[in-house]
Design a protein around this motif. Structure first.
Motif, PDB file in Angstrom:
ATOM      1  N   GLY A 278      48.057  39.697  43.580  1.00 35.35           N
ATOM      2  CA  GLY A 278      48.806  39.978  42.360  1.00 35.35           C
ATOM      3  C   GLY A 278      50.291  40.185  42.514  1.00 35.35           C
ATOM      4  N   ALA A 279      50.868  40.080  43.717  1.00 35.77           N
ATOM      5  CA  ALA A 279      52.287  40.351  43.924  1.00 35.77           C
ATOM      6  C   ALA A 279      53.127  39.138  43.559  1.00 35.77           C
ATOM      7  CB  ALA A 279      52.543  40.755  45.374  1.00 35.77           C
ATOM      8  N   VAL A 280      54.195  39.378  42.771  1.00 34.09           N
ATOM      9  CA  VAL A 280      55.139  38.329  42.391  1.00 34.09           C
ATOM     10  C   VAL A 280      56.546  38.882  42.596  1.00 34.09           C
ATOM     11  CG1 VAL A 280      56.044  36.921  40.513  1.00 34.09           C
ATOM     12  CG2 VAL A 280      53.593  37.291  40.697  1.00 34.09           C
ATOM     13  N   GLY A 281      57.383  38.153  43.342  1.00 37.64           N
ATOM     14  CA  GLY A 281      58.758  38.587  43.571  1.00 37.64           C
ATOM     15  C   GLY A 281      59.128  38.445  45.032  1.00 37.64           C
ATOM     16  N   ARG A 282      60.025  39.331  45.477  1.00 39.21           N
ATOM     17  CA  ARG A 282      60.419  39.379  46.892  1.00 39.21           C
ATOM     18  C   ARG A 282      59.746  40.604  47.507  1.00 39.21           C
ATOM     19  NH1 ARG A 282      65.050  38.224  43.994  1.00 39.21           N
ATOM     20  NH2 ARG A 282      65.629  40.427  43.996  1.00 39.21           N
ATOM     21  N   TYR A 283      58.871  40.380  48.492  1.00 41.73           N
ATOM     22  CA  TYR A 283      58.038  41.452  49.030  1.00 41.73           C
ATOM     23  C   TYR A 283      58.128  41.520  50.551  1.00 41.73           C
ATOM     24  CZ  TYR A 283      55.661  42.908  44.764  1.00 41.73           C
ATOM     25  OH  TYR A 283      55.388  43.432  43.533  1.00 41.73           O
ATOM     26  N   ARG A 314      50.462  45.851  39.290  1.00 35.82           N
ATOM     27  CA  ARG A 314      49.471  44.778  39.287  1.00 35.82           C
ATOM     28  C   ARG A 314      49.039  44.391  40.693  1.00 35.82           C
ATOM     29  NH1 ARG A 314      50.449  40.637  36.255  1.00 35.82           N
ATOM     30  NH2 ARG A 314      49.683  38.930  37.530  1.00 35.82           N
ATOM     31  N   VAL A 315      49.686  44.959  41.719  1.00 32.12           N
ATOM     32  CA  VAL A 315      49.343  44.632  43.102  1.00 32.12           C
ATOM     33  C   VAL A 315      48.104  45.433  43.508  1.00 32.12           C
ATOM     34  CG1 VAL A 315      50.121  44.615  45.494  1.00 32.12           C
ATOM     35  CG2 VAL A 315      51.756  44.175  43.649  1.00 32.12           C
ATOM     36  N   THR A 316      47.057  44.735  43.871  1.00 31.63           N
ATOM     37  CA  THR A 316      45.822  45.381  44.322  1.00 31.63           C
ATOM     38  C   THR A 316      45.723  45.292  45.841  1.00 31.63           C
ATOM     39  OG1 THR A 316      44.579  43.326  44.010  1.00 31.63           O
ATOM     40  CG2 THR A 316      44.645  44.863  42.160  1.00 31.63           C
ATOM     41  N   TYR A 496      39.658  43.435  32.354  1.00 30.97           N
ATOM     42  CA  TYR A 496      39.275  42.323  33.229  1.00 30.97           C
ATOM     43  C   TYR A 496      39.156  42.775  34.678  1.00 30.97           C
ATOM     44  CZ  TYR A 496      39.783  38.844  29.528  1.00 30.97           C
ATOM     45  OH  TYR A 496      39.626  38.098  28.391  1.00 30.97           O
ATOM     46  N   ASP A 497      40.029  43.678  35.098  1.00 32.77           N
ATOM     47  CA  ASP A 497      39.965  44.184  36.472  1.00 32.77           C
ATOM     48  C   ASP A 497      38.659  44.939  36.709  1.00 32.77           C
ATOM     49  OD1 ASP A 497      41.137  44.768  39.079  1.00 32.77           O
ATOM     50  OD2 ASP A 497      41.275  46.819  38.353  1.00 32.77           O
ATOM     51  N   GLU A 498      38.277  45.794  35.742  1.00 30.19           N
ATOM     52  CA  GLU A 498      37.047  46.577  35.884  1.00 30.19           C
ATOM     53  C   GLU A 498      35.818  45.678  35.806  1.00 30.19           C
ATOM     54  OE1 GLU A 498      34.905  50.029  36.576  1.00 30.19           O
ATOM     55  OE2 GLU A 498      37.069  49.686  36.628  1.00 30.19           O
ATOM     56  N   THR A 499      35.815  44.682  34.914  1.00 28.68           N
ATOM     57  CA  THR A 499      34.692  43.762  34.789  1.00 28.68           C
ATOM     58  C   THR A 499      34.492  42.976  36.080  1.00 28.68           C
ATOM     59  OG1 THR A 499      35.119  43.540  32.417  1.00 28.68           O
ATOM     60  CG2 THR A 499      33.730  41.879  33.430  1.00 28.68           C
ATOM     61  N   SER A 500      35.595  42.556  36.718  1.00 28.07           N
ATOM     62  CA  SER A 500      35.502  41.846  37.997  1.00 28.07           C
ATOM     63  C   SER A 500      34.863  42.727  39.063  1.00 28.07           C
ATOM     64  CB  SER A 500      36.900  41.395  38.438  1.00 28.07           C
ATOM     65  OG  SER A 500      36.854  40.797  39.707  1.00 28.07           O
ATOM     66  N   LYS A 501      35.270  44.004  39.096  1.00 27.91           N
ATOM     67  CA  LYS A 501      34.692  44.930  40.073  1.00 27.91           C
ATOM     68  C   LYS A 501      33.197  45.128  39.828  1.00 27.91           C
ATOM     69  CE  LYS A 501      38.962  47.544  40.889  1.00 27.91           C
ATOM     70  NZ  LYS A 501      39.635  48.852  40.719  1.00 27.91           N
ATOM     71  N   VAL A 502      32.803  45.211  38.558  1.00 32.67           N
ATOM     72  CA  VAL A 502      31.390  45.399  38.213  1.00 32.67           C
ATOM     73  C   VAL A 502      30.561  44.201  38.694  1.00 32.67           C
ATOM     74  CG1 VAL A 502      29.762  45.498  36.283  1.00 32.67           C
ATOM     75  CG2 VAL A 502      31.783  46.950  36.287  1.00 32.67           C
ATOM     76  N   LEU A 503      31.049  42.987  38.434  1.00 33.47           N
ATOM     77  CA  LEU A 503      30.303  41.792  38.820  1.00 33.47           C
ATOM     78  C   LEU A 503      30.161  41.690  40.336  1.00 33.47           C
ATOM     79  CD1 LEU A 503      31.934  39.230  36.354  1.00 33.47           C
ATOM     80  CD2 LEU A 503      29.641  40.184  36.194  1.00 33.47           C
ATOM     81  N   LEU A 504      31.254  41.917  41.056  1.00 26.65           N
ATOM     82  CA  LEU A 504      31.183  41.842  42.515  1.00 26.65           C
ATOM     83  C   LEU A 504      30.356  42.983  43.094  1.00 26.65           C
ATOM     84  CD1 LEU A 504      34.870  40.822  43.317  1.00 26.65           C
ATOM     85  CD2 LEU A 504      32.844  39.390  43.457  1.00 26.65           C
ATOM     86  N   GLY A 505      30.479  44.175  42.498  1.00 26.30           N
ATOM     87  CA  GLY A 505      29.672  45.310  42.963  1.00 26.30           C
ATOM     88  C   GLY A 505      28.191  45.090  42.715  1.00 26.30           C
ATOM     89  N   TYR A 506      27.861  44.500  41.589  1.00 26.92           N
ATOM     90  CA  TYR A 506      26.470  44.186  41.273  1.00 26.92           C
ATOM     91  C   TYR A 506      25.897  43.198  42.296  1.00 26.92           C
ATOM     92  CZ  TYR A 506      22.654  41.673  38.959  1.00 26.92           C
ATOM     93  OH  TYR A 506      21.467  41.066  38.681  1.00 26.92           O
TER      94      TYR A 506
END
Length: 576
Positions: A278-283, A314-316, A496-506
């Motif tokens: 999720g990172a966008v820019g200079r890092y 937004r960086v995970t 959407y972030d939580e739903t993604s975690k639920v699907l992968l956790g399931y």
């Protein structure tokens, strides 16, 4: 007189301030890149973090010196570091039209000569005052550093006033909502007054407000105008000084409205690296391990820190892919800050991973971080560090069979003396209560089994498919409870972030997939091996892709409620 006293005190205290100071520099600049004939402008030469002598200004052969040299000084302490500055300034007036160079100034510091870089000033023909209408004398512009970005990229928005008349003060009347952006006000920026020429009119300009914008979704959007209230002094003749109220200058107030700004937010290009988070820019990314030698009884902590000018929220946590020789727990966010630097925002975010070694050996741990660089329009993958970890066998090992300890009686222990011989009697077991109980028990057990089968056969048949479906619906509702809260709150990003975690956790729990091996390919393979219908598999993978795009590329234009309903439905269908 007050300025002279201040300068004397500053020179006396300067040696103390220079302890722990920043780097020495000598720079020249002007408050105008363009100036109209007949107007003046200011040039400044500033010595930072040093005590200089023998200052020599340039010749100014193309300009008339109106005032100067004027000397001012200041000092500040920021984060325990002293910053000092001595400025030599001049007010100049151009002699003729054209582009002219302001030469280098010089100064000596501890015997070393420092020189400024020359710079250009353009002299243009201005318009007469009677040719300037009222609307042109003062206005506010909304100015951005870019109008075409990707989600998460920082946009600097300045509200700048242009005025050819005196202004008493400014107030914000109405600020836009910045719909579609995450915003944060920048408070430390250069708010110095500058001279700029627009359509032949020389204005004094100043940034009134600076905001950092981070777009959250793709598409075209418009930043609505901001409204300011300004007070202009009235020149209505000589003022009386008979009482204190007459010292207050009368003013006239009116409303200024800035322009609107159109922003185009493009989706991220494809393909997106697997390590992208999720990172966008200079890092920049750094990593550290708390130990390079451990045993199978120890836990290793990896701290991973990213710093950049994009939307740090937004960086995970990057995926830490290790071999089966380690067990990696879900990372925690241990630090998150948003700071200001050089008139922009930058963020710091630190994650900690808990790593448990399973087997002895020598292993490489090389965390990976990727981000999208808008300047080069491509993804950049970095490997901050490569660690060689030596794992030794620990004290505890569940694979070793431990024999129970048998305590032997010491040989020297005195035993009891037998006082009589043991005589053997005929057993009284036959005919005893135990004898009859063991004889009857098998027949009793058989009768209970027949009775249970009879009761079971006469019960109404249970629809196990329906029961299982109900349980699946309940499990799905429980797992998606947090996602539903974000949905009702209108926070689509968190939904959407939580739903993604639920699907992968399931998938991880149901198919016993280790977190370190959790990927879309593994999930699809496990679903196929479990015998799930191809339609259910396609729906599950499509749902994962939808959430991934919504989190990282923001390419989803669909309905969040539809996504929620589909998540509940597909988990229920797989459970049936």
């Amino acid at each position: 007189m007050r300025q002279i006293v201040f300068n004397i005190l500053f020179i006396c205290l300067l040696p103390i301030c220079l302890l722990g100071q920043g780097d020495v520099s000598f720079v020249g600049k002007s408050n105008a890149k363009q100036v109209t004939m007949g107007n003046h402008f200011q040039v400044m030469f500033t010595l930072n973090n040093a005590n200089g002598t023998d200052f020599k200004p340039p010749a100014f052969q193309h300009f008339k010196r109106i005032s100067g040299q004027n000397v001012s000084s200041q000092s500040s302490n920021y984060n325990g570091q002293w910053q000092t500055a001595v400025t030599y300034s001049f007010f100049l007036q151009p002699k003729k039209l054209g582009k002219y160079q302001v030469g280098a100034a010089s100064i000596k510091v501890d015997g070393k000569t420092y020189k400024t870089k020359p710079f250009l000033v353009e002299v243009v023909q201005g318009r007469a005052n009677n040719q300037i209408n009222a609307e042109e004398k003062i206005f506010v512009r909304a100015e951005v550093n870019t109008t075409e970005v990707v989600p998460g990229e920082q946009i600097i928005l300045d509200y700048k006033v242009y005025t050819a008349i005196d202004v008493e003060h400014y107030n914000i009347v109405e600020e836009p909502s910045y719909s579609g952006f995450y915003t944060s006000q920048i408070r430390r920026f250069d708010a110095a007054r500058m001279n700029e020429v627009v359509n032949g009119v020389q204005y004094t300009t100043q940034i009134l407000k600076r905001i950092a914008l981070y777009p959250q979704q793709t598409g075209s959007t418009t930043i609505e105008p901001m409204r300011f209230r300004v007070a202009i002094p009235l020149s209505n003749g000589r003022q009386s000084t008979n009482n204190i109220y007459s010292l207050i200058r009368p003013t006239e107030t009116f409303i200024l409205t800035s322009n609107s700004v159109d922003i185009t937010v493009n989706p991220l290009p494809s393909p997106v690296p697997d390590s992208y988070s999720g990172a966008v820019g200079r890092y920049e990314a750094t990593a550290s391990l708390d130990k390079l030698a451990a045993t199978t009884d120890d836990a290793i902590t990896l701290r991973f820190t990213v710093t950049g000018d994009g939307d740090i929220q937004r960086v995970t946590a990057p995926n830490l892919i290790l071999s089966d020789s380690f067990e990696v727990y879900d990372p925690n966010v241990v630090d998150e800050q948003q700071l200001e630097r050089n008139g922009e925002l930058y963020g710091i975010k630190a994650f900690e991973y808990l790593i448990l070694p399973k087997v002895p050996g020598t292993f490489n741990i090389s965390p990976e971080f990727s981000y999208y660089d808008p300047d080069s329009s491509k993804f950049v993958i970095t490997y901050p560090n490569n660690y060689v970890v030596n794992v030794m066998k620990g004290q505890y090992n569940t694979n070793v069979n431990v024999k129970p300890e048998v305590q032997e009686r010491p040989k020297e222990e005195i035993r009891y003396i037998k006082t009589a011989a043991r005589t053997h009697h005929r057993s009284d077991f036959v005919g005893s209560a135990l004898f009859w109980g063991l004889l009857v028990f098998p027949f009793l057990l058989l009768g209970l089994a027949v009775l249970y089968k009879y009761i079971k056969a006469n019960q109404p048949e249970v629809d196990w498919v329906a029961e299982k479906s109900k349980r699946a619906q309940k499990v799905a509702k429980q797992r998606l409870a947090n996602a539903e809260k974000y949905l009702k709150a209108g926070d689509n990003r968190s939904f959407y972030d939580e739903t993604s975690k639920v699907l992968l956790g399931y998938a991880s729990d149901k198919f016993n997939i280790p977190r370190s091996e959790l990927s879309k390919n593994n999930v699809k393979e496990k679903l196929t091996l479990s015998g799930a219908q191809s339609d259910h598999i396609d729906r599950f993978m499509a749902l994962l892709k939808t959430c991934e795009k919504a989190i990282f590329a923001f390419g989803v234009e669909g309905d969040a409620q539809k996504t929620y309903n589909e998540a509940v439905s597909v988990i229920s269908d797989i459970e049936m």
